[in-house]
Write a protein that holds these residues in place. Sequence first.
Motif, PDB file in Angstrom:
ATOM      1  N   TRP A 296       1.014  -1.238  -0.045  1.00  0.00           N
ATOM      2  CA  TRP A 296       0.060   0.134   0.047  1.00  0.00           C
ATOM      3  C   TRP A 296       0.959   1.241   0.036  1.00  0.00           C
ATOM      4  O   TRP A 296       1.703   1.405   0.752  1.00  0.00           O
ATOM      5  CB  TRP A 296      -1.072   0.009   0.992  1.00  0.00           C
ATOM      6  CG  TRP A 296      -2.114  -0.850   1.055  1.00  0.00           C
ATOM      7  CD1 TRP A 296      -2.161  -2.184   1.992  1.00  0.00           C
ATOM      8  CD2 TRP A 296      -2.918  -1.104   0.107  1.00  0.00           C
ATOM      9  NE1 TRP A 296      -3.063  -2.943   1.668  1.00  0.00           N
ATOM     10  CE2 TRP A 296      -3.815  -2.297   0.415  1.00  0.00           C
ATOM     11  CE3 TRP A 296      -3.473  -0.167  -0.755  1.00  0.00           C
ATOM     12  CZ2 TRP A 296      -5.000  -2.553  -0.117  1.00  0.00           C
ATOM     13  CZ3 TRP A 296      -4.602  -0.650  -1.539  1.00  0.00           C
ATOM     14  CH2 TRP A 296      -5.282  -1.755  -1.191  1.00  0.00           C
ATOM     15  N   LEU A 297       0.663   2.169  -0.864  1.00  0.00           N
ATOM     16  CA  LEU A 297       1.356   3.413  -1.052  1.00  0.00           C
ATOM     17  C   LEU A 297       0.752   4.644  -0.379  1.00  0.00           C
ATOM     18  O   LEU A 297       0.270   5.711  -1.077  1.00  0.00           O
ATOM     19  CB  LEU A 297       1.769   3.732  -2.698  1.00  0.00           C
ATOM     20  CG  LEU A 297       2.463   2.606  -3.242  1.00  0.00           C
ATOM     21  CD1 LEU A 297       2.768   2.850  -4.714  1.00  0.00           C
ATOM     22  CD2 LEU A 297       3.879   2.439  -2.284  1.00  0.00           C
ATOM     23  N   LEU A 298       0.045   4.363   0.878  1.00  0.00           N
ATOM     24  CA  LEU A 298      -0.736   5.343   1.478  1.00  0.00           C
ATOM     25  C   LEU A 298      -0.275   5.514   2.934  1.00  0.00           C
ATOM     26  O   LEU A 298       0.403   4.674   3.515  1.00  0.00           O
ATOM     27  CB  LEU A 298      -2.198   4.805   1.703  1.00  0.00           C
ATOM     28  CG  LEU A 298      -2.869   4.611   0.176  1.00  0.00           C
ATOM     29  CD1 LEU A 298      -3.951   3.880   0.632  1.00  0.00           C
ATOM     30  CD2 LEU A 298      -3.428   6.108  -0.184  1.00  0.00           C
ATOM     31  N   PRO A 299      -0.367   6.666   3.457  1.00  0.00           N
ATOM     32  CA  PRO A 299       0.028   6.819   5.169  1.00  0.00           C
ATOM     33  C   PRO A 299      -0.615   6.176   5.819  1.00  0.00           C
ATOM     34  O   PRO A 299      -0.018   5.772   7.090  1.00  0.00           O
ATOM     35  CB  PRO A 299      -0.169   8.419   5.174  1.00  0.00           C
ATOM     36  CG  PRO A 299      -1.221   8.715   4.090  1.00  0.00           C
ATOM     37  CD  PRO A 299      -0.958   7.787   2.950  1.00  0.00           C
ATOM     38  N   ASP A 300      -1.762   5.697   5.513  1.00  0.00           N
ATOM     39  CA  ASP A 300      -2.488   4.902   6.650  1.00  0.00           C
ATOM     40  C   ASP A 300      -3.739   4.069   5.841  1.00  0.00           C
ATOM     41  O   ASP A 300      -4.272   4.602   4.937  1.00  0.00           O
ATOM     42  CB  ASP A 300      -3.496   5.827   7.579  1.00  0.00           C
ATOM     43  CG  ASP A 300      -4.184   5.245   8.644  1.00  0.00           C
ATOM     44  OD1 ASP A 300      -4.758   4.006   8.729  1.00  0.00           O
ATOM     45  OD2 ASP A 300      -4.364   5.896   9.445  1.00  0.00           O
ATOM     46  N   GLN A 301      -3.723   2.849   6.187  1.00  0.00           N
ATOM     47  CA  GLN A 301      -4.566   1.748   5.459  1.00  0.00           C
ATOM     48  C   GLN A 301      -6.125   2.371   5.619  1.00  0.00           C
ATOM     49  O   GLN A 301      -7.069   2.074   4.898  1.00  0.00           O
ATOM     50  CB  GLN A 301      -4.432   0.399   5.941  1.00  0.00           C
ATOM     51  CG  GLN A 301      -3.129  -0.012   5.596  1.00  0.00           C
ATOM     52  CD  GLN A 301      -2.956  -1.600   5.189  1.00  0.00           C
ATOM     53  OE1 GLN A 301      -4.050  -2.205   5.387  1.00  0.00           O
ATOM     54  NE2 GLN A 301      -1.870  -2.215   5.287  1.00  0.00           N
ATOM     55  N   ASN A 302      -6.631   3.374   6.732  1.00  0.00           N
ATOM     56  CA  ASN A 302      -7.925   3.609   6.703  1.00  0.00           C
ATOM     57  C   ASN A 302      -8.063   4.518   5.474  1.00  0.00           C
ATOM     58  O   ASN A 302      -9.253   4.792   5.320  1.00  0.00           O
ATOM     59  CB  ASN A 302      -8.171   4.688   7.994  1.00  0.00           C
ATOM     60  CG  ASN A 302      -7.929   3.659   9.311  1.00  0.00           C
ATOM     61  OD1 ASN A 302      -8.448   2.437   9.248  1.00  0.00           O
ATOM     62  ND2 ASN A 302      -7.520   4.113  10.268  1.00  0.00           N
ATOM     63  N   GLU A 303      -7.183   4.728   4.677  1.00  0.00           N
ATOM     64  CA  GLU A 303      -7.195   5.418   3.563  1.00  0.00           C
ATOM     65  C   GLU A 303      -7.689   4.967   2.384  1.00  0.00           C
ATOM     66  O   GLU A 303      -7.823   5.418   1.113  1.00  0.00           O
ATOM     67  CB  GLU A 303      -6.325   6.611   3.327  1.00  0.00           C
ATOM     68  CG  GLU A 303      -5.838   7.845   4.424  1.00  0.00           C
ATOM     69  CD  GLU A 303      -4.896   8.674   3.840  1.00  0.00           C
ATOM     70  OE1 GLU A 303      -4.562   8.734   2.563  1.00  0.00           O
ATOM     71  OE2 GLU A 303      -4.387   9.547   4.412  1.00  0.00           O
ATOM     72  N   ILE A 304      -7.674   3.570   2.378  1.00  0.00           N
ATOM     73  CA  ILE A 304      -7.916   2.821   1.098  1.00  0.00           C
ATOM     74  C   ILE A 304      -9.460   2.934   0.714  1.00  0.00           C
ATOM     75  O   ILE A 304     -10.429   2.669   1.632  1.00  0.00           O
ATOM     76  CB  ILE A 304      -7.799   1.191   1.483  1.00  0.00           C
ATOM     77  CG1 ILE A 304      -6.279   0.982   1.990  1.00  0.00           C
ATOM     78  CG2 ILE A 304      -8.282   0.272   0.487  1.00  0.00           C
ATOM     79  CD1 ILE A 304      -6.022  -0.681   2.361  1.00  0.00           C
ATOM     80  N   ILE A 323     -12.782  -2.792  -3.656  1.00  0.00           N
ATOM     81  CA  ILE A 323     -11.710  -3.205  -2.780  1.00  0.00           C
ATOM     82  C   ILE A 323     -12.602  -3.787  -1.469  1.00  0.00           C
ATOM     83  O   ILE A 323     -13.010  -3.011  -0.628  1.00  0.00           O
ATOM     84  CB  ILE A 323     -10.543  -2.398  -2.580  1.00  0.00           C
ATOM     85  CG1 ILE A 323      -9.893  -1.933  -3.984  1.00  0.00           C
ATOM     86  CG2 ILE A 323      -9.395  -3.181  -1.265  1.00  0.00           C
ATOM     87  CD1 ILE A 323      -8.634  -1.159  -3.427  1.00  0.00           C
ATOM     88  N   GLU A 324     -12.268  -5.057  -1.086  1.00  0.00           N
ATOM     89  CA  GLU A 324     -12.773  -5.439   0.359  1.00  0.00           C
ATOM     90  C   GLU A 324     -11.570  -6.064   0.938  1.00  0.00           C
ATOM     91  O   GLU A 324     -11.219  -7.283   0.633  1.00  0.00           O
ATOM     92  CB  GLU A 324     -13.785  -6.698  -0.006  1.00  0.00           C
ATOM     93  CG  GLU A 324     -14.861  -6.316  -0.618  1.00  0.00           C
ATOM     94  CD  GLU A 324     -15.958  -7.365  -0.897  1.00  0.00           C
ATOM     95  OE1 GLU A 324     -15.666  -8.436  -0.087  1.00  0.00           O
ATOM     96  OE2 GLU A 324     -16.878  -7.109  -1.639  1.00  0.00           O
ATOM     97  N   PRO A 325     -10.684  -5.231   1.932  1.00  0.00           N
ATOM     98  CA  PRO A 325      -9.608  -5.685   2.600  1.00  0.00           C
ATOM     99  C   PRO A 325      -9.891  -7.023   3.194  1.00  0.00           C
ATOM    100  O   PRO A 325     -10.958  -7.212   3.950  1.00  0.00           O
ATOM    101  CB  PRO A 325      -9.186  -4.659   3.333  1.00  0.00           C
ATOM    102  CG  PRO A 325      -9.752  -3.398   2.610  1.00  0.00           C
ATOM    103  CD  PRO A 325     -11.054  -4.171   2.166  1.00  0.00           C
ATOM    104  N   ILE A 326      -8.858  -8.156   3.238  1.00  0.00           N
ATOM    105  CA  ILE A 326      -8.986  -9.182   4.047  1.00  0.00           C
ATOM    106  C   ILE A 326      -8.292  -9.085   5.327  1.00  0.00           C
ATOM    107  O   ILE A 326      -8.594  -9.326   6.424  1.00  0.00           O
ATOM    108  CB  ILE A 326      -8.630 -10.428   2.999  1.00  0.00           C
ATOM    109  CG1 ILE A 326      -9.613 -10.697   2.055  1.00  0.00           C
ATOM    110  CG2 ILE A 326      -8.504 -11.796   3.999  1.00  0.00           C
ATOM    111  CD1 ILE A 326      -9.095 -11.638   1.087  1.00  0.00           C
ATOM    112  N   ASP A 327      -7.008  -8.525   4.970  1.00  0.00           N
ATOM    113  CA  ASP A 327      -6.030  -8.280   6.099  1.00  0.00           C
ATOM    114  C   ASP A 327      -5.131  -7.354   5.557  1.00  0.00           C
ATOM    115  O   ASP A 327      -5.413  -6.540   4.737  1.00  0.00           O
ATOM    116  CB  ASP A 327      -5.034  -9.558   6.434  1.00  0.00           C
ATOM    117  CG  ASP A 327      -4.474 -10.430   5.317  1.00  0.00           C
ATOM    118  OD1 ASP A 327      -3.857  -9.365   4.514  1.00  0.00           O
ATOM    119  OD2 ASP A 327      -4.549 -11.422   5.400  1.00  0.00           O
TER     120      ASP A 327
END
Length: 384
Positions: A296-304, A323-327
């Motif tokens: 992930w090229l984001l500062p926080d995965q909450n931004e996905i 996108i449906e995150p699994i982990d």
Amino acid sequence: MKVLVGLSGGVDSAVAAYLLKKQGYDVTCCFMRNWDSYANNDIAGNPTIFDDQCPQEQDYADAKKVADQLGLPLQRVDYIKEYWDDVFQTFLSEYKKGRTPNPDILCNKYIKFDKFYERAMDLGFDCVATGHYADTLTKNGFTYLTRSKDQNKDQTYFLCQVGAEKFAHTLFPLGKIEKPEVRRIAAELHLESVASKKDSTGICFIGERNFREFLSNYLPSQEGDIVDVDTGKVIARHMGVLYYTIGQRKGLNINHIKGPWFVVGKDVQKNILFVCHTSRRSWLHSDACLVKDINWLLPDQNEIPEHCTAKFRYRQKDQDIQIEPIDETSALVRYPQTVASVTVGQEAVFYDGMKCIGGGTIEQVYQDGVDLNEKIIQAGEVRS
């Protein structure tokens, strides 16, 4: 600011070096030697496996001419063993499984933005720079990877596995100009060795060789049946199931039955290649895939974002996805409109507008909730 720029012997990196110098940076160039057929034969324990056809020595000579003309120092560094271990062996391992890996993504991850990047930092450089068509945007202390102005040449796809923290110390001088302008600058500077040089295409270590012939040196061919998935009938013979990729329509040697024909699946264990006729291309279309090892090229995965776009191969038109995150590094990616030829082993790269927000390896491909390759294998067997 001290910058170490990768000078490849091509026009893009040459103009990148010039632009950096023009902008006032303290520029040093470095040529990376990643492939040498004779040296690699020694590593492989087989000094006669094939002749040396990789043009790296000519590339180095061209890079040296450019550096001399620009008045810039040029270093040379060998990453032959590192490339062999981290890129080429991974490439072969994936092909053995019947998958289709992308060595350019591996090279950026393990060589250019790992070994080369760390070398630059160890030598006291502030940044590295390359001739990639990409750009960056710093916001709230985080540097995002963004698409280049030249959308036809954009190469963010190949940078998706680079560690996010490294873009804060990376410059992409070509991010805001287009390829014709790059050629014009090179000609204006009289950089004859690269100004009209043909862009490199394909895979570096294969060069101008026939792909199948090259691969057979490492993965011996094993002939097998080509099966029409709709009839279960054997309609031809293939040269080795590992040598074909999903969606391929050329080089199948199915000349006695009107086509076109497309590769839709593989049974690696039984060495069977499944194809379909143009009228039944639905076998190529999936509506979801499992993506693993996502960087992930984001500062926080909450931004996905839940909804964004993706490319499942380079130069493909952006596809709307959910996108449906699994982990932390896996996700189920849905695209109900369906997409053709999404291929296991290739990279799914995600975009939020101009931002490249990450990418990972396609592990499974689904159609109506079922693994598509397994569905194809079963269909072919049932009809036989």
